[in-house]
Design a protein around this motif. Structure first.
Motif, short mmCIF file in Angstrom:
data_model
loop_
_atom_site.label_atom_id
_atom_site.label_comp_id
_atom_site.label_asym_id
_atom_site.label_seq_id
_atom_site.Cartn_x
_atom_site.Cartn_y
_atom_site.Cartn_z
N ALA A 86 -13.85 4.89 -3.29
CA ALA A 86 -14.18 5.91 -2.29
C ALA A 86 -15.44 6.67 -2.71
CB ALA A 86 -13.00 6.86 -2.11
N ALA A 112 -11.53 6.79 3.38
CA ALA A 112 -11.12 7.89 2.52
C ALA A 112 -12.12 9.05 2.52
CB ALA A 112 -10.84 7.39 1.11
N ALA A 146 -7.44 12.05 0.41
CA ALA A 146 -7.31 11.02 1.44
C ALA A 146 -6.80 9.73 0.83
CB ALA A 146 -8.65 10.79 2.13
N VAL A 147 -7.33 9.37 -0.32
CA VAL A 147 -6.85 8.16 -1.01
C VAL A 147 -5.36 8.30 -1.31
CG1 VAL A 147 -6.94 6.83 -3.14
CG2 VAL A 147 -9.05 7.50 -2.02
#
Lengths: 314, 345, 332
Positions: free
Chosen positions: A50, A247, A268-269
Motif C-alpha cells: 500500500a 488501501a 484500510a489494510v
C-alpha cells in the motif's frame, strides 16, 4: 481522544473495532493468539505494498507496475540465492537495489519523456512480468535459506517477525514525507505542481524520486513475501495492484496527489484483512465472499462519510 | 535384366521390412503444439514430454507454448495465431472448460484436431478426446482415503481451487458424496475455495487453521498450489494429528508425506498427458487415424470421451519409486493407445 | 453560455497528430510482422484479430465515457458479466428471442451503471471507491445467484454471429458493431449538448456547474452509458465464445478498459477523450500481441517484448509530436 475522533480515519478505526467485536462473538477462536498471529502476518506485505503505491499517488502519479516489479524482484532474489548461492545478507540489499532501479526506469520515463505515467508503468509492468516468467518458466525457486524461512514463520506470541518491516517502515516513511524537506516537497509537487515549481522544486525530479521510492518499497514487499511463503514464487505480486490502490484511497490518500494518510492506509489494510479473515472464520459460503467484501467497503465508507457530515450552523 | 531384378528385389525387401519395424519412426512433418491454460508449475513436465514425443515418434515438431496469464482470451489468441502459422494439431488444458469450445469448433472447421489434456472440455465439444485425470473420481477416492485414515469418523475441510472452474464444482460434489456415504460419521465442516494461488491461499488456509484447528480431524486438498500451501502450514504449526490428503507432487507436499504431516498425496501424470497426447494428435492430423466411436470411453460428468491418464496414490513407502511407477504407467498406456482407441488405415 | 466553457476544439490539432502517429506506427508494425510471417495478414488471422479487437474497443469505450466526466469505472467487468449471465439466462432458460434477451440484459447494464452514477453524484464519494465497492457487489451477487454455473446451451444463432464473416471476407460483424458505436460516440461528443457538457464536467467541474451545466445528471448519464457499453462488450463476448460464462469480464477487463482510451489520448483527469484514438490504441495493443505471437517470440518472454514495443511505440509518437513545436506536450 478528541483528535482521534476527528481524524478522517476514525471511521476506519471504528469499523475495525466493530468488526472485531462481531467476529469475536461469531467465532471465539478469533481472539486466540494464533489467529491474531495469522491476521498480523497477512497484513505485513500488504501494508508495504500500500505504501509503495501511496508514494506515487503523493506526486499525482500511478505505479501500475507495483506487483510486476515485486514479482520480478522476488524471483531474482530467490534465484540468486538458489542458483548462484548468494548469501542472504547480500541478496537482500541487491534485491532492494533492483527494486529501486525498476522504479528509476519508471520515474525517468514518466518524468523525462512526457509519456503519461499510467502508460509507462503499464508497459514496464508487462516487461517485468515478462522477465519474471522468462526466467522462471512459471516454476518457483523452492530452496530458500533456512534463516529466511524461520524469519517468515517465526513469532513472539501473536507478533510475527515479519511485522518488524511495517513497524520500522511506517514511522520512517512518516518522517520522510512529513518532516524532511525533501519529502514535503514531494507532497507539494503532487498538490500543485506549478506552484511547487515556482518555489524551486523540479516536478520532474520529484516524480523520479517518488517512483524510486515506490520501487524500493515494492522490493521490500517482495522480500517479505518470499520469506512469508518460504519460496520465490513467480506469481508473487500478481494480485497486488488493486489492493495497492484500494488501501491508500480508502484510507484517505488523494488520488490526484498532494495528500497522503499513512495511518489511514494501514487501517484500510487492516479492515480488508479483517474482512477476509472474518469470512473464513465465519464459514461464509464461498459464493458470498465477494459480495460481502463490497458491502463492507460500502459500510466503511458510509461510516466515514456520516462521521464527516457537515454540521449546519444556525 | 539382372540389375532390374536386383532393384526390384531390394525394393521388395525394403517394403517387407517396414511392418517389421513396427511402423515406428515414420516421420511426419506435422507441427503439433501442447498448450496449458496459463503459467503453472504443474505443466513443467510438458516441455520435456513435447521434446521426447517429437524424437520418439518422429513428429515434425512438437512445441510447448504457454499463454502469459490464465485468461481464456490469451489461450484462444495463442491457438489462433499458431493455426495461422501452420500448426496442425493442439493438445490443450482448457483455459475454460466451456468457453474454449467455440475455438475448438473453429479449428476443427479448419481441419485442425484439438485434444483436451490434463483437464476436460464440457460436452457438447469438438475435442477429439480428453486425456486427463478424472476430477470427480479422483477426488472421491481421495476423500475415501482421508476418511479411512481418520478411522471413519470426524470433521473434514475441503481446500480447493477457483470457484468459477467447473472442475471445482465436480470436486465439491465428489467430497460431498463420499461424506454422505458415511451416514453422518464424517462431517464436512467447510469448503474454502480460491486457494490455488500462493498469497491468497496462504492467508485463507492459515486463517482456517487459526479458526478451527481443534475441530478439524482431516483436510483434503484438491488443487496443486493449495496442497503445497496447506503442507507448509501444517508443518509450520507442527501438527500431525490432523490427517491430510494432498494433490500433486510439489516438493513441499512430498516432504510433508515423508515427515508425516500428510498421509498421502495423489499424483497425476502430466508428462504422460502431453507425451501420449502429441502422439495421438499427430496421427489424427496426418489423417492416418481417427478415434474409434466404440472405444472403451469413460463417461464423466463433463464429457463422454474421456480417457484416464492415471493417478497414483503416493504413501510414504512409495516416495522413492513413484516417479518410475508413473513412467511405467505412461509407457503402458502409450503402447496400447492406438489399438484401444484408434481406427487406423 | 455553455459554449464558452467548452474548448475541446483547441486540442484537436494535437489529437489529430496523435492519431496520425498511431496510424503510422500501426502500419509500420503491420509491415514488420508480415515480413517475418506472412500468416499475419492471412484472412483467418485478420478475422480473429478483428473479433477480439471489437470487444476490446467497446470495453475501452465503456471506460472512456466515464473518463470524459473526470471519473473512472472499476466495475466495467462486473457489469459486463452480470449482463452476460442475465442475457444467457433469458435466452436459454426463459426462452426469449435473442434480440429481446439482449435488450433486456442491456437494460440491466444501464441500470447498474446508473446506480454507480447516482451514488457518486449524490454522495460525493470518489468514483474509484464507489465503483470498487460496486464491482465486488455486482460480481458477488452474480456468483450467488448463478452459483458459478455456465450456460452453454444458447440458441445457435448466438455462436453463429460470432463466427460470421461479412461478405466471406475477414471482417467480423462484431467489428462493424464496434465501429458503429464509435461513430455514434463521435457524434455524441462533438455535436450533442449532453456530450459536450459531459466533457466540460470532466474538464472543470466547478466551472461547468457555475455555467449552468447539470453536472450531477451528466455524471449519472455517463455511468449509465458506461454500463450499457460494458453490457455490449459482454454480449459480444458471449457471441464469440458461444456461451454465457461467469468467468467472463471481471478484473480481466480493468486494464484493457484504460489502455485503449489512454493510449488514444484521453486525459485521465477528464475533460478530453478521443474516440478514434481509443480504437487505434486498442488496435495497437492487439497488433503488437498478435505480431509477437506470430513471430514466435519465446513463450514466456512475450510480455517483456509487449512492454518494450508498447514503450517504443509511445515514445515514437511523443517525439513525432515534440518535433512540431506547436503541438508540444506538457508532462501528464
Amino acid at each position: 481522544m478528541r483528535r482521534i475522533l476527528n481524524a478522517e480515519w476514525a471511521g476506519l478505526l471504528a469499523s475495525i473495532v466493530v468488526g472485531a467485536i462481531v467476529l469475536a462473538v461469531v467465532s471465539p477462536n478469533f481472539l486466540s493468539e494464533f489467529n491474531f498471529y495469522v491476521l498480523l502476518r497477512s497484513v505485513c506485505v500488504s501494508i508495504i505494498v500500500a505504501f509503495a503505491q501511496m508514494v506515487t499517488l503523493a506526486v499525482g502519479q500511478m505505479n501500475l507496475s507495483v506487483g510486476a516489479l515485486g514479482g520480478m524482484t522476488a524471483i531474482l532474489f530467490g534465484g540468486m540465492m538458489e542458483v548462484f548461492a548468494v548469501p542472504l545478507w547480500l541478496a537482500v540489499p541487491i534485491a532492494i537495489t533492483i527494486g529501486v532501479l525498476g522504479g528509476l526506469v519508471n520515474g525517468v520515463l514518466a518524468a523525462r519523456t512526457g509519456i503519461n505515467g499510467f502508460i509507462v508503468t503499464l508497459a514496464t509492468a508487462s516487461a517485468f512480468t515478462g522477465v519474471n516468467l522468462g526466467l522462471t518458466k512459471a516454476v518457483p525457486f523452492y530452496k530458500m535459506p533456512t534463516a529466511l524461512q524461520d524469519f517468515g514463520n517465526g513469532r513472539i506470541g501473536a507478533l510475527p517477525f515479519l511485522l518488524i518491516a511495517p513497524l520500522v517502515v511506517s514511522p520512517l516513511l512518516a518522517l520522510f514525507l512529513f518532516r524532511l524537506p525533501i519529502g514535503r516537497r514531494l507532497l507539494a509537487v503532487g498538490g500543485n505542481s506549478q506552484a511547487a515549481a515556482l518555489s524551486g522544486i523540479s516536478p520532474g525530479n520529484a516524480i523520479v524520486l517518488a517512483h524510486c521510492l515506490s520501487g524500493f518499497l515494492a522490493a521490500i514487499g517482495a522480500v517479505l513475501a518470499v520469506a512469508q511463503l518460504g519460496s520465490a514464487q513467480p506469481l508473487i505480486g500478481s494480485d497486488w495492484l488493486l489492493l495497492s490502490f484500494a488501501a491508500p484511497i480508502i484510507g484517505g490518500t488523494a488520488l490526484a496527489g498532494g495528500y497522503v494518510s499513512i495511518i489511514g492506509a494501514i487501517l484500510a489494510v487492516l479492515v480488508i484483512a479483517l474482512i477476509q479473515n472474518g469470512l473464513v472464520l465465519a464459514k461464509v459460503d464461498p459464493y458470498w465472499v465477494q459480495f460481502l467484501l463490497g458491502a463492507l467497503i460500502v459500510a466503511t465508507i458510509s461510516l466515514n462519510r456520516w462521521r464527516a457530515r457537515p454540521i449546519r450552523l444556525g | 535384366m539382372h540389375l532390374l531384378s536386383n532393384a526390384v528385389r531390394s525394393a521388395a525387401l525394403a517394403a517387407l521390412s517396414l511392418p517389421l519395424l513396427g511402423g515406428a519412426a515414420v516421420a511426419s512433418d506435422n507441427k503439433i503444439a501442447v498448450a496449458p491454460g496459463g503459467p503453472h508449475p504443474y505443466f513443467a513436465p510438458w516441455e520435456q514430454a513435447a521434446a521426447d514425443a517429437k524424437k520418439d515418434f518422429g513428429i515434425g515438431d512438437v512445441e510447448y507454448k504457454v499463454p502469459t496469464d490464465w485468461k481464456l482470451e490469451l489461450q484462444t489468441e495463442l491457438l489462433e495465431s499458431l493455426a495461422s502459422q501452420g500448426f496442425k494439431g493442439f493438445g490443450i488444458f482448457p483455459g475454460d472448460p466451456v468457453g474454449v469450445n467455440s475455438t475448438i469448433t473453429e479449428l476443427k472447421g479448419a481441419g485442425i484436431p484439438v485434444a483436451a489434456l490434463g483437464g476436460c472440455t464440457v460436452d457438447p465439444t469438438d475435442a477429439v478426446f480428453c486425456f486427463a485425470t478424472d476430477p470427480y473420481k479422483t477426488t472421491y477416492t481421495m476423500t475415501k482415503a482421508l476418511i479411512a485414515a481418520m478411522g471413519g469418523k470426524g470433521n473434514i475441510v475441503h481446500l480447493t481451487g477457483l470457484l468459477i472452474d467447473t472442475n471445482t464444482t465436480l470436486r465439491e460434489q465428489a467430497v460431498q458424496k463420499a461424506v454422505d456415504e458415511t451416514n453422518g460419521a464424517v462431517k464436512l465442516l467447510q469448503t474454502v475455495a480460491d486457494t490455488d494461488a500462493e498469497e491468497a491461499g496462504d492467508q485463507k488456509i492459515n486463517a482456517l487453521l487459526a479458526a478451527q484447528k481443534d475441530q478439524i480431524d482431516g483436510i483434503i486438498g484438491t488443487a496443486h498450489i493449495t496442497s503445497e500451501v496447506a503442507a507448509k502450514a501444517l508443518r509450520a504449526i507442527g501438527d500431525k494429528r490432523i490427517k491430510y490428503i494432498a494433490f500433486d507432487d510439489s516438493p513441499a507436499v512430498l516432504a510433508a508425506v515423508k515427515d508425516g504431516f500428510a498421509q498421502a498425496t495423489f499424483v497425476q501424470n502430466p508428462y504422460g498427458q502431453a507425451y501420449i497426447g502429441a502422439f495421438a494428435l499427430d496421427l489424427i492430423a496426418s489423417g492416418a487415424c481417427k478415434m474409434k466411436a466404440d472405444a472403451p470411453w469413460i463417461k464423466t460428468p463433463q464429457t463422454a470421451h474421456f480417457i484416464d491418464s492415471g493417478v497414483l496414490e503416493v504413501t510414504p513407502d512409495k516416495l522413492a519409486t513413484y516417479k518410475d511407477d508413473v513412467k511405467k504407467l505412461t509407457t503402458d498406456i502409450q503402447s496400447k493407445f492406438k489399438a484401444t482407441y484408434m481406427d487406423c488405415k | 453560455m455553455t459554449d464558452q466553457v467548452l474548448e475541446p476544439l483547441r486540442r484537436r490539432p494535437f489529437v489529430l497528430g496523435q492519431q496520425a502517429g498511431l496510424v503510422v506506427i500501426l502500419v509500420l508494425l503491420g509491415a514488420l510482422f508480415t515480413s517475418k510471417s506472412p500468416g499475419f495478414l492471412s484472412s483467418f488471422n485478420l478475422f480473429v484479430l478483428g473479433r477480439s479487437l471489437a470487444i476490446d474497443i467497446v470495453i475501452g469505450f465503456s471506460q472512456m465515457v466515464v473518463l470524459a466526466t473526470g471519473g473512472m469505472n472499476l466495475s466495467v467487468g462486473s457489469i459486463g458479466v452480470c449482463v452476460v449471465m442475465l442475457g444467457g439466462y433469458l435466452m436459454q432458460v426463459v426462452g426469449l428471442s435473442v434480440p429481446i434477451a439482449c435488450a433486456l440484459a442491456l437494460v440491466l447494464g444501464g441500470g447498474l451503471g446508473w446506480l454507480n452514477g447516482f451514488t457518486i453524484a449524490r454522495s460525493g464519494v470518489n468514483s474509484f471507491i464507489v465503483t470498487l465497492a460496486s464491482a465486488n457487489l455486482f460480481s458477488g451477487a452474480m456468483l450467488i445467484v448463478t452459483k458459478a454455473t455456465p450456460l452453454n446451451a444458447l440458441p445457435r444463432s448466438v455462436a453463429a454471429f460470432g463466427q460470421m464473416r461479412i461478405g466471406g471476407g475477414w471482417v467480423s460483424p462484431m467489428l462493424a458493431v464496434a465501429v458503429a458505436i464509435g461513430v455514434a460516440l463521435i457524434i455524441f461528443y462533438r455535436y450533442s449538448v449532453v456530450g459536450r457538457q459531459s466533457l466540460a464536467t470532466g474538464a472543470n467541474e466547478r466551472a461547468a456547474e457555475m455555467s449552468g451545466v447539470p453536472v450531477g445528471r451528466r455524471i449519472i448519464a455517463a455511468h449509465a452509458l458506461s454500463g450499457v457499453l460494458a453490457g455490449v462488450a459482454g454480449l459480444l463476448t458471449v457471441a464469440r465464445v458461444g456461451a454465457a460464462m461467469p468467468a467472463v469480464g471481471g478484473q480481466d477487463w480493468l486494464l484493457p478498459s484504460f489502455l485503449g482510451p489512454v493510449l488514444g489520448g484521453a486525459a485521465l483527469a477528464g475533460g478530453f477523450v478521443s474516440v478514434g484514438g481509443t480504437m487505434l490504441g486498442a488496435a495497437l495493443v492487439t497488433t503488437i500481441r498478435s505480431g509477437l505471437l506470430v513471430m514466435g517470440i519465446g513463450n514466456f518472454w512475450l510480455d517483456l517484448f509487449l512492454g518494450l514495443f508498447l514503450l517504443a511505440a509511445v515514445l515514437l509518437q511523443r517525439y513525432r509530436g515534440a518535433l512540431s513545436p506547436r503541438f508540444r506536450v506538457r508532462g501528464a
